[in-house]
Design a protein around this motif. Structure first.
Motif, PDB file in Angstrom:
ATOM      1  N   VAL A  91       0.811  -1.199   0.135  1.00  0.00           N
ATOM      2  CA  VAL A  91      -0.127   0.040   0.035  1.00  0.00           C
ATOM      3  C   VAL A  91       0.880   1.356   0.058  1.00  0.00           C
ATOM      4  O   VAL A  91       1.972   1.441   0.846  1.00  0.00           O
ATOM      5  CB  VAL A  91      -0.892  -0.146   1.294  1.00  0.00           C
ATOM      6  N   ILE A  92       0.506   2.146  -0.965  1.00  0.00           N
ATOM      7  CA  ILE A  92       1.244   3.575  -0.777  1.00  0.00           C
ATOM      8  C   ILE A  92       0.595   4.379   0.180  1.00  0.00           C
ATOM      9  O   ILE A  92      -0.365   4.944   0.115  1.00  0.00           O
ATOM     10  CB  ILE A  92       1.044   4.159  -1.970  1.00  0.00           C
ATOM     11  N   LEU A  93       1.505   4.571   1.274  1.00  0.00           N
ATOM     12  CA  LEU A  93       0.756   5.486   2.472  1.00  0.00           C
ATOM     13  C   LEU A  93       0.742   6.924   2.048  1.00  0.00           C
ATOM     14  O   LEU A  93       1.530   7.596   0.988  1.00  0.00           O
ATOM     15  CB  LEU A  93       1.695   5.164   3.811  1.00  0.00           C
ATOM     16  N   SER A  94      -0.239   7.433   2.653  1.00  0.00           N
ATOM     17  CA  SER A  94      -0.556   8.928   2.238  1.00  0.00           C
ATOM     18  C   SER A  94       0.578   9.858   2.915  1.00  0.00           C
ATOM     19  O   SER A  94       1.122   9.594   3.742  1.00  0.00           O
ATOM     20  CB  SER A  94      -1.799   9.396   2.724  1.00  0.00           C
ATOM     21  N   LYS A  95       0.430  11.141   2.248  1.00  0.00           N
ATOM     22  CA  LYS A  95       1.714  12.240   2.648  1.00  0.00           C
ATOM     23  C   LYS A  95       1.182  12.416   4.165  1.00  0.00           C
ATOM     24  O   LYS A  95       2.288  12.670   4.875  1.00  0.00           O
ATOM     25  CB  LYS A  95       1.503  13.339   1.877  1.00  0.00           C
ATOM     26  N   ASN A  96       0.051  12.546   4.546  1.00  0.00           N
ATOM     27  CA  ASN A  96      -0.261  12.974   6.040  1.00  0.00           C
ATOM     28  C   ASN A  96       0.281  11.941   6.841  1.00  0.00           C
ATOM     29  O   ASN A  96       0.762  12.180   7.970  1.00  0.00           O
ATOM     30  CB  ASN A  96      -1.715  13.064   6.014  1.00  0.00           C
ATOM     31  N   PHE A  97      -0.059  10.483   6.597  1.00  0.00           N
ATOM     32  CA  PHE A  97       0.439   9.600   7.514  1.00  0.00           C
ATOM     33  C   PHE A  97       1.891   9.509   7.483  1.00  0.00           C
ATOM     34  O   PHE A  97       2.449   9.620   8.599  1.00  0.00           O
ATOM     35  CB  PHE A  97      -0.138   8.191   6.856  1.00  0.00           C
TER      36      PHE A  97
END
Ligand code: GRF
Length: 187
Positions: A91-97
């Protein structure tokens, strides 16, 4: 006995890198302790290592990424986890995470980054007639496979190399490189 950093390992598949991190982490001088394993794939074989070594694990679907990350953050905060290792996590994690954790997320990639970021690495390496490939452990940043490199290991590509043989050869190196990289992060 060092004060071990509470760590979560994220997986999606076989978990052979997870296994090597678990084994290393049983050494009292290894800097981290795995407090949680998260899989976004309920069928991930790697979950068996969580069971075998009695490490808490969670499955969260990543179909809704916002909800997935919310679930992860809840568990991570609850357990006071400070370091995240991605090991075959798809999974590509979000920028915020990622920003929430700063320099606290690392990943392993089966190529000599910055070459061959992304998927189908071994096939692309062979199609390009490379002499060498390898694996890289790096910090995770919002740009895919682009964060600062921690350690790399190079392997020689044989004339009769296949995608499968290269994958196996590199995986063997990954199993050594990941624990070494964790040590190097906390040195
Ligand atoms: C490894 O080759 C890793 O570099 C890549 O995915 C594969 C995962 O293997 N990101 P495993 O699940 O650790 O056996």
């Amino acid at each position: 006995m060092v004060n071990k950093i509470k760590t979560c390992v994220f997986i999606s598949g076989n978990g052979s890198n997870l296994k090597s991190i678990i084994k290393s982490s049983r050494d009292c001088s290894f800097p981290i302790r795995i407090e949680l394993i998260i899989s976004n794939n309920i069928k991930a074989k790697g979950i068996n290592f969580a069971k075998k070594f009695s490490i808490p694990y969670k499955f969260f679907s990543s179909k809704n990424k916002i909800q997935f990350e919310r679930n992860c953050l809840f568990e991570i905060k609850k357990r006071k986890i400070k370091f995240l290792c991605l090991a075959g996590f798809k999974v590509i994690l979000s920028k915020n995470f990622i920003r929430t954790f700063g320099q606290k997320i690392i990943n392993i990639h089966p190529s000599l980054l910055p070459k061959y970021k992304g998927l189908n690495t071994h096939r692309r390496v062979l199609e390009s007639n490379e002499k060498y490939s390898g694996c890289t452990v790096h910090f995770v940043t919002p740009a895919l496979d682009s964060g600062k490199i921690i350690l790399q290991k190079k392997v020689l590509i044989n004339n009769n190399e296949t995608e499968n043989s290269l994958k196996k050869k590199i995986l063997m190196q990954e199993h050594k490189l990941y624990p070494q990289s964790i040590i190097s992060v906390f040195r």
